[in-house]
Structure formats: C-alpha cells, structure tokens
Design a protein around this motif. Sequence first.
Motif, PDB file in Angstrom:
ATOM      1  N   ILE A  73       4.137  -1.489   5.615  1.00 11.00           N
ATOM      2  CA  ILE A  73       2.753  -1.640   5.148  1.00 11.00           C
ATOM      3  C   ILE A  73       2.149  -0.282   4.801  1.00 11.00           C
ATOM      4  CG2 ILE A  73       0.409  -2.300   5.835  1.00 11.00           C
ATOM      5  CD1 ILE A  73       1.624  -4.516   7.521  1.00 11.00           C
ATOM      6  N   THR A  74       2.368   0.702   5.668  1.00 11.12           N
ATOM      7  CA  THR A  74       1.810   2.046   5.424  1.00 11.12           C
ATOM      8  C   THR A  74       2.397   2.661   4.159  1.00 11.12           C
ATOM      9  OG1 THR A  74       1.532   2.395   7.808  1.00 11.12           O
ATOM     10  CG2 THR A  74       1.497   4.340   6.394  1.00 11.12           C
ATOM     11  N   GLY A  75       3.722   2.606   4.029  1.00  6.74           N
ATOM     12  CA  GLY A  75       4.368   3.173   2.849  1.00  6.74           C
ATOM     13  C   GLY A  75       3.942   2.478   1.571  1.00  6.74           C
ATOM     14  N   SER A  76       3.841   1.153   1.624  1.00  8.64           N
ATOM     15  CA  SER A  76       3.428   0.384   0.447  1.00  8.64           C
ATOM     16  C   SER A  76       1.992   0.709   0.051  1.00  8.64           C
ATOM     17  CB  SER A  76       3.567  -1.118   0.727  1.00  8.64           C
ATOM     18  OG  SER A  76       4.906  -1.464   0.988  1.00  8.64           O
ATOM     19  N   SER A  77       1.118   0.858   1.026  1.00  4.84           N
ATOM     20  CA  SER A  77      -0.295   1.146   0.757  1.00  4.84           C
ATOM     21  C   SER A  77      -0.475   2.513   0.118  1.00  4.84           C
ATOM     22  CB  SER A  77      -1.100   1.061   2.059  1.00  4.84           C
ATOM     23  OG  SER A  77      -1.011  -0.233   2.634  1.00  4.84           O
ATOM     24  N   ILE A  78       0.172   3.533   0.689  1.00  4.95           N
ATOM     25  CA  ILE A  78       0.052   4.888   0.143  1.00  4.95           C
ATOM     26  C   ILE A  78       0.646   4.948  -1.262  1.00  4.95           C
ATOM     27  CG2 ILE A  78       0.785   7.294   0.411  1.00  4.95           C
ATOM     28  CD1 ILE A  78       0.715   6.845   3.441  1.00  4.95           C
ATOM     29  N   GLY A 117      -2.780  -3.140 -14.872  1.00  3.99           N
ATOM     30  CA  GLY A 117      -1.480  -3.593 -14.394  1.00  3.99           C
ATOM     31  C   GLY A 117      -1.078  -2.895 -13.106  1.00  3.99           C
ATOM     32  N   ALA A 118      -1.363  -1.594 -13.018  1.00  8.49           N
ATOM     33  CA  ALA A 118      -1.035  -0.834 -11.810  1.00  8.49           C
ATOM     34  C   ALA A 118      -1.845  -1.329 -10.624  1.00  8.49           C
ATOM     35  CB  ALA A 118      -1.286   0.651 -12.044  1.00  8.49           C
ATOM     36  N   ILE A 119      -3.117  -1.631 -10.852  1.00  7.14           N
ATOM     37  CA  ILE A 119      -3.970  -2.146  -9.772  1.00  7.14           C
ATOM     38  C   ILE A 119      -3.433  -3.484  -9.268  1.00  7.14           C
ATOM     39  CG2 ILE A 119      -6.267  -3.031  -9.212  1.00  7.14           C
ATOM     40  CD1 ILE A 119      -7.411  -0.954 -11.174  1.00  7.14           C
ATOM     41  N   ILE A 120      -3.099  -4.372 -10.206  1.00  4.46           N
ATOM     42  CA  ILE A 120      -2.555  -5.678  -9.827  1.00  4.46           C
ATOM     43  C   ILE A 120      -1.233  -5.511  -9.075  1.00  4.46           C
ATOM     44  CG2 ILE A 120      -1.593  -7.838 -10.718  1.00  4.46           C
ATOM     45  CD1 ILE A 120      -3.621  -7.622 -13.016  1.00  4.46           C
ATOM     46  N   GLY A 121      -0.352  -4.670  -9.621  1.00  3.46           N
ATOM     47  CA  GLY A 121       0.928  -4.431  -8.969  1.00  3.46           C
ATOM     48  C   GLY A 121       0.765  -3.799  -7.601  1.00  3.46           C
ATOM     49  N   GLY A 122      -0.176  -2.850  -7.489  1.00  5.58           N
ATOM     50  CA  GLY A 122      -0.418  -2.200  -6.204  1.00  5.58           C
ATOM     51  C   GLY A 122      -0.927  -3.171  -5.155  1.00  5.58           C
ATOM     52  N   ILE A 123      -1.849  -4.030  -5.562  1.00  8.00           N
ATOM     53  CA  ILE A 123      -2.358  -5.060  -4.637  1.00  8.00           C
ATOM     54  C   ILE A 123      -1.220  -5.980  -4.205  1.00  8.00           C
ATOM     55  CG2 ILE A 123      -3.860  -7.079  -4.445  1.00  8.00           C
ATOM     56  CD1 ILE A 123      -5.835  -5.627  -6.282  1.00  8.00           C
ATOM     57  N   GLY A 124      -0.370  -6.357  -5.164  1.00  5.01           N
ATOM     58  CA  GLY A 124       0.761  -7.213  -4.849  1.00  5.01           C
ATOM     59  C   GLY A 124       1.710  -6.564  -3.858  1.00  5.01           C
ATOM     60  N   LEU A 125       1.954  -5.260  -4.020  1.00  5.27           N
ATOM     61  CA  LEU A 125       2.856  -4.544  -3.117  1.00  5.27           C
ATOM     62  C   LEU A 125       2.314  -4.513  -1.695  1.00  5.27           C
ATOM     63  CD1 LEU A 125       5.366  -2.851  -2.610  1.00  5.27           C
ATOM     64  CD2 LEU A 125       4.103  -0.832  -3.402  1.00  5.27           C
ATOM     65  N   VAL A 126       1.027  -4.218  -1.563  1.00  8.80           N
ATOM     66  CA  VAL A 126       0.420  -4.181  -0.228  1.00  8.80           C
ATOM     67  C   VAL A 126       0.456  -5.551   0.430  1.00  8.80           C
ATOM     68  CG1 VAL A 126      -1.705  -3.758   1.068  1.00  8.80           C
ATOM     69  CG2 VAL A 126      -1.062  -2.223  -0.806  1.00  8.80           C
ATOM     70  N   LEU A 127       0.092  -6.578  -0.335  1.00 11.19           N
ATOM     71  CA  LEU A 127       0.021  -7.932   0.232  1.00 11.19           C
ATOM     72  C   LEU A 127       1.401  -8.507   0.563  1.00 11.19           C
ATOM     73  CD1 LEU A 127      -2.851  -9.532  -1.881  1.00 11.19           C
ATOM     74  CD2 LEU A 127      -2.934  -8.652   0.458  1.00 11.19           C
ATOM     75  N   LEU A 128       2.428  -8.148  -0.204  1.00 13.37           N
ATOM     76  CA  LEU A 128       3.761  -8.654   0.131  1.00 13.37           C
ATOM     77  C   LEU A 128       4.284  -8.004   1.403  1.00 13.37           C
ATOM     78  CD1 LEU A 128       6.453  -6.656  -0.561  1.00 13.37           C
ATOM     79  CD2 LEU A 128       5.653  -7.038  -2.875  1.00 13.37           C
ATOM     80  N   VAL A 130       2.140  -7.082   3.898  1.00 13.38           N
ATOM     81  CA  VAL A 130       1.322  -7.692   4.954  1.00 13.38           C
ATOM     82  C   VAL A 130       1.798  -9.109   5.254  1.00 13.38           C
ATOM     83  CG1 VAL A 130      -0.990  -8.491   5.570  1.00 13.38           C
ATOM     84  CG2 VAL A 130      -0.687  -6.271   4.435  1.00 13.38           C
ATOM     85  N   PHE A 131       1.955  -9.908   4.188  1.00 10.08           N
ATOM     86  CA  PHE A 131       2.427 -11.286   4.358  1.00 10.08           C
ATOM     87  C   PHE A 131       3.952 -11.274   4.253  1.00 10.08           C
ATOM     88  CE2 PHE A 131      -1.927 -11.636   2.841  1.00 10.08           C
ATOM     89  CZ  PHE A 131      -2.460 -12.548   3.744  1.00 10.08           C
ATOM     90  N   ASP A 132       4.587 -10.964   5.356  1.00  8.79           N
ATOM     91  CA  ASP A 132       6.037 -10.744   5.358  1.00  8.79           C
ATOM     92  C   ASP A 132       6.814 -12.030   5.101  1.00  8.79           C
ATOM     93  OD1 ASP A 132       6.925 -11.949   8.106  1.00  8.79           O
ATOM     94  OD2 ASP A 132       5.157 -10.736   8.564  1.00  8.79           O
ATOM     95  N   THR A 133       8.063 -11.828   4.736  1.00 10.18           N
ATOM     96  CA  THR A 133       8.907 -12.954   4.340  1.00 10.18           C
ATOM     97  C   THR A 133       9.306 -13.857   5.504  1.00 10.18           C
ATOM     98  OG1 THR A 133      10.901 -13.514   3.085  1.00 10.18           O
ATOM     99  CG2 THR A 133      11.067 -11.660   4.606  1.00 10.18           C
ATOM    100  N   ARG A 134       9.189 -13.371   6.730  1.00 12.03           N
ATOM    101  CA  ARG A 134       9.569 -14.194   7.882  1.00 12.03           C
ATOM    102  C   ARG A 134       8.485 -15.190   8.248  1.00 12.03           C
ATOM    103  NH1 ARG A 134      10.844 -11.276  13.520  1.00 12.03           N
ATOM    104  NH2 ARG A 134       8.573 -11.130  13.540  1.00 12.03           N
ATOM    105  N   ARG A 141       6.620 -14.353  -1.535  1.00 15.18           N
ATOM    106  CA  ARG A 141       7.275 -14.444  -2.840  1.00 15.18           C
ATOM    107  C   ARG A 141       6.267 -14.420  -3.980  1.00 15.18           C
ATOM    108  NH1 ARG A 141      12.022 -18.945  -1.448  1.00 15.18           N
ATOM    109  NH2 ARG A 141      13.242 -17.547  -0.072  1.00 15.18           N
ATOM    110  N   VAL A 142       5.111 -15.017  -3.761  1.00 20.21           N
ATOM    111  CA  VAL A 142       4.054 -14.976  -4.779  1.00 20.21           C
ATOM    112  C   VAL A 142       3.627 -13.543  -5.028  1.00 20.21           C
ATOM    113  CG1 VAL A 142       1.643 -15.563  -5.261  1.00 20.21           C
ATOM    114  CG2 VAL A 142       3.188 -17.313  -4.362  1.00 20.21           C
ATOM    115  N   PHE A 143       3.392 -12.792  -3.959  1.00 15.38           N
ATOM    116  CA  PHE A 143       2.946 -11.407  -4.116  1.00 15.38           C
ATOM    117  C   PHE A 143       4.066 -10.509  -4.637  1.00 15.38           C
ATOM    118  CE2 PHE A 143      -0.219 -12.709  -0.734  1.00 15.38           C
ATOM    119  CZ  PHE A 143      -1.263 -12.797  -1.636  1.00 15.38           C
TER     120      PHE A 143
END
Length: 254
Positions: A73-78, A117-128, A130-134, A141-143
Amino acid sequence: MPSTSQVRIAARRYLSWYWFPIIGSIVWIGTLLGLLITWLADGSPHYESMDTDGQNIAYISDIGADYLKPLFITGSSITSVCFVLSLFGARWLRHRGRILPNTSMTQRVFSIISIIGAIIGGIGLVLLAVFDTRRYTTLHRVFLVVFCGGVLVSALGTVLEYWRLKRNYKTSRALTISMWTKLIFFIVEFALAIAFGILMRNRNHNAGAIVEWVLGILFTGYLLSFNFDLLPAARSHTDQFKDVELSRPVSSHY
C-alpha cells in the motif's frame, strides 16, 4: 557572493520536478523487489489467494495481500503520487516555458488527457493494494483494470502530445527519443495487458504471474523516462523556451 539567479539555478538542481519520476521509480522497483525477495526467501510459499490447481508462481497481488500488505500500500501510494506529479510537472513547465512549450490547443488537450489517465491509474493502483486479492477478489480485479486502463490512456495521451510537438520541433533529438520510448512502452504494455487478461481468463496463472511481474518492472522504466523530460528545467528559467524558433536546432534541449 553568488547572484540571485545563480542561487535559483543551484536550488533547482536539488528542488525540481525531475525528482518525482526518480523517487517514484525507486520506490516502485523497491516495492516489487521487496515483495519478490521476501517470497523467495520464505521458500516460495503458496498463499491463500493463489489458485490450488497448479499455481506455484505468486502474483504481485498474492504477496501484497499477506503480511507485506503495508509495504504494498505504501509503495503503491508513493508511486501513484509521483506518477501524477511527473505529468503535472511537465504540463506546468511547458506552460512556463522552461521546457519546449505546447504550440497548439490539441497538444494541451493530449497533455490533460495524460494527466487524467495518470490520476485514474494512480487511484486504481492504490485501491487494488488496499482491496487485496485475498479478501476482496472482485474489487481487486476491477481496480487492476482501472490501473492498467488509466496508465495506457495516460501513455497514449503523452505519445500523441509528443508526436504533435515533434511536428513543430523537428530538430529536437531529445523529444524524438522520448516520444519513441513512450510509444514502445505503450505498444508493449498494451500487448502484455491483453496477454495477461487472456491468461487470467484461461486460468494459466503461472504464465499470468510472470507477465504481471514484467508489466510491473516495465512501469518502472516508463515512470523513470519522465526524468529525461523534466531534467532540462533544472537549468532553465521562466519563458526561456517560449521564443524558440520552430526551425531552430534544439537538439540539446527538451
């Protein structure tokens, strides 16, 4: 005693927009390596989120859904913040004339599209992350799709902007290199994203995991490429490039 202009130029070498792609790429590759090395050091464990039918290579998200989730989460956010700021920095510096400025509304529109596009992609990266695959498989998968789609839209917008710029600044070698670098990234990432989707759908998870790791590593290089675009601003001043003649050689500038 150094003049005010000399102090400003010296300060720009240490406090400038070009640091964002550097920091973002270092954090992202560090996050990926941290996840991968930890998984290997632990003996390549089979996580709960991994498929039980023959999957022995973990996805990035599989490792990031376990006890290393805070790192993910930290790495994705930064990384997301640095990605957006790198594109915003390019837009701002062109507006200020500290790198080759846009010469048409079309170029500005493409630049804005790349930022969105970068903002959308960045939000998607953070949320994926946070909302982990397990725990949140569907949302994850949506994010993931949002992240990939946002990055591809951003890359396409950047390529089109640089292509239009290149029509005006035909002698800029730096602009040509940057445009082709980002075009190659877009083509490769688009092809790999399609391959990743097909492999996921066919439940070929080992091959899919390898493709995902390749996609993640390539994103590091794409983000770092913006350092090449922003670096000239560390030595320029406001409006320096606004009066550049379009036919004048600018091979040493961006």
